[in-house]
Design a protein around this motif. Structure first.
Motif, short mmCIF file in Angstrom:
data_model
loop_
_atom_site.label_atom_id
_atom_site.label_comp_id
_atom_site.label_asym_id
_atom_site.label_seq_id
_atom_site.Cartn_x
_atom_site.Cartn_y
_atom_site.Cartn_z
N ALA A 1 30.55 -28.66 -8.64
CA ALA A 1 29.49 -28.24 -7.72
C ALA A 1 29.84 -26.93 -7.02
N THR A 2 28.85 -26.01 -6.95
CA THR A 2 28.99 -24.76 -6.20
C THR A 2 27.65 -24.46 -5.54
N PRO A 3 27.61 -23.56 -4.57
CA PRO A 3 26.32 -23.21 -3.95
C PRO A 3 25.32 -22.64 -4.95
N THR A 4 25.82 -21.93 -5.96
CA THR A 4 24.90 -21.35 -6.94
C THR A 4 24.59 -22.29 -8.09
N SER A 5 25.42 -23.33 -8.23
CA SER A 5 25.20 -24.30 -9.30
C SER A 5 25.44 -25.71 -8.76
N PRO A 6 24.55 -26.20 -7.87
CA PRO A 6 24.75 -27.52 -7.27
C PRO A 6 24.61 -28.63 -8.29
N THR B 1 24.12 -30.62 1.56
CA THR B 1 23.10 -30.97 0.57
C THR B 1 21.74 -30.43 1.00
N ASP B 2 20.74 -30.72 0.14
CA ASP B 2 19.37 -30.37 0.53
C ASP B 2 18.67 -31.52 1.24
N GLY B 3 19.39 -32.65 1.46
CA GLY B 3 18.84 -33.78 2.21
C GLY B 3 17.83 -34.60 1.44
N GLY B 4 17.87 -34.54 0.13
CA GLY B 4 16.89 -35.26 -0.67
C GLY B 4 16.96 -36.76 -0.51
N ALA B 5 15.77 -37.43 -0.65
CA ALA B 5 15.71 -38.88 -0.53
C ALA B 5 15.63 -39.57 -1.89
N VAL B 6 15.08 -38.88 -2.91
CA VAL B 6 14.98 -39.45 -4.26
C VAL B 6 16.10 -38.93 -5.14
#
Length: 406
Positions: free
Chosen positions: A64-69, A115-120
């Motif tokens: 994982a990286t900021p440009t390739s999460p 993270t982006d805080g995703g729920a799904v």
């Protein structure tokens, strides 16, 4: 005259450590533990998350990286208190709250901020290590460990530990019950008008407050006049609620020193002169059918105050189950010359200066008379001048006994 150390030793002979009593937690606050406390549980009791985030297999995030999460499906929500968090396979994750149990298989937590805080499904921008943001079972306290020792003072932190390991009650030494009584025909209760030759009674308020600060349950009776029968009857009536009686006034050599007159007849109270200034006349012993300890202090307010901290405080410490110790002290350099009478250990009210490269400085209060109470409010401590020292020069290093709360 009797030395300060000898008088303290004689007073300590009056009392012993009381039997333990079991109190619930809030009532135990401010008391002293009578035995060690051993935890019957582990803290934490299970692996749990220290952050709001996602429970993951750490190996899934190695790239994982900021440009390739790394993108992971979110297959569960685990709140704090969840009794069955289930299991998480590699390639999946679960949203997890702070304090929630870790699901089986997950070995790390990724904070939601990474993270982006995703729920799904969630995008995770950085790798993590096994164990990251995970509180392991027993890492704070292991089951069977001693969490508090006998003699520990139960303050807010100790209270939290006791509750955290599941203790509802705890064996402690009960707070000593101290009765405070002043004597003097000239005394008037604050708030009432003064007549000719009268003064407001302050000693019992001062000593009662000092005893409370020392950890006691305090009953302030107030004061009685100089009638011997009234003093005797009052003392007898107070014994039922006392583990220790402290009086002020009436212990010197005057014609109306009624405490000395009344108690001398009983043959169980000794009056003596201690090589201390202020506070030379002192009395101590036991009274009543239960041989209740009594300490009689001088009536001059500063003498009573200093005597309490030098002599009564160690007795209270023993009654609480603590090791009797003198007031804590620091060294400081005098800002002015000091004189003292030979043969008596002087305790001068003093104000400490800020601590600098050379340590503290100390200035004696201007008003040092044993009747001059006002300087006590400004004093940080008591400047000690040894018995055989009559002069100290500005710049000399001296001992300062620190007053409680200063």
């Amino acid at each position: 005259m009797k030395s300060v150390e000898r008088h303290v030793s004689d007073l300590l002979e009056l009392v012993s450590v009381p039997e333990a009593t079991e109190l619930d937690l809030l009532r135990a606050h401010g008391t002293v533990l009578a035995e060690p406390v051993v935890s019957t549980v582990s803290l934490p009791g299970f692996d749990n998350s220290s952050m709001d985030g996602y429970a993951v297999h750490s190996a899934d995030l190695d790239a994982a990286t900021p440009t390739s999460p790394v993108r992971l499906p979110v297959v569960a929500d685990i709140p704090a208190g969840d009794p069955s968090p289930g299991a998480i396979r590699s390639g999946l994750c679960a949203r997890i709250m702070t304090g929630a149990p870790m699901p089986e298989g997950a070995d790390a937590v990724v904070p939601v901020e990474w993270t982006d805080g995703g729920a799904v499904e969630v995008l995770i921008e950085r790798p993590t290590e096994p164990g990251a943001f995970v509180r392991r079972r027993g890492e704070d306290v292991e089951e069977g460990a001693t969490v508090l020792s006998e003699g520990a003072l139960v303050g807010a932190g100790e209270m939290g530990v006791l509750a955290a390991v599941g203790r509802r009650t705890v064996p402690v030494r009960p707070r000593p019950r101290v009765v405070v009584l002043s004597t003097g025909e000239e005394l008037v209760e604050p708030g009432h008008p003064l007549g000719p030759g009268q003064i407001y009674e302050s000693n019992s308020y001062m000593i009662a407050a000092a005893a409370k600060e020392a950890g006691c349950e305090v009953y302030r009776h107030g004061f009685v006049g100089d009638d011997p029968e009234s003093v005797r009857d009052t003392l007898e009536g107070l014994l039922v609620r006392a583990d220790l009686v402290v009086t002020t006034g009436g212990v010197s050599m005057g014609a109306y020193d009624v405490v000395k007159e009344v108690l001398s007849r009983q043959g169980t109270v000794e009056f003596t002169s201690v090589a201390v200034q202020p506070g030379k006349p002192q009395g101590f012993g036991v009274i009543g059918p239960d041989r209740t300890p009594i300490i009689t202090l001088p009536g001059n307010p500063v003498s009573a105050f200093v005597s309490f901290h030098l002599f009564v405080r160690p007795v209270i410490q023993r009654l609480r189950g603590l090791t009797p110790e003198p007031l804590p002290s620091v060294s400081a350099r005098l800002t002015t010359d000091v004189t003292s009478p030979k043969g008596r250990r002087s305790h001068l009210r003093a104000v400490l200066g800020p601590e600098g490269e050379g340590g503290h400085t100390v200035s004696p209060a201007v008003r040092q008379g044993s009747h001059q109470l006002s300087a006590l409010a400004d004093a940080d401590g008591l400047l000690v001048v040894p018995e055989e020292t009559t002069e100290l020069a500005a710049g000399e290093l001296v001992e300062i006994l620190l007053l409680p709360g200063r």
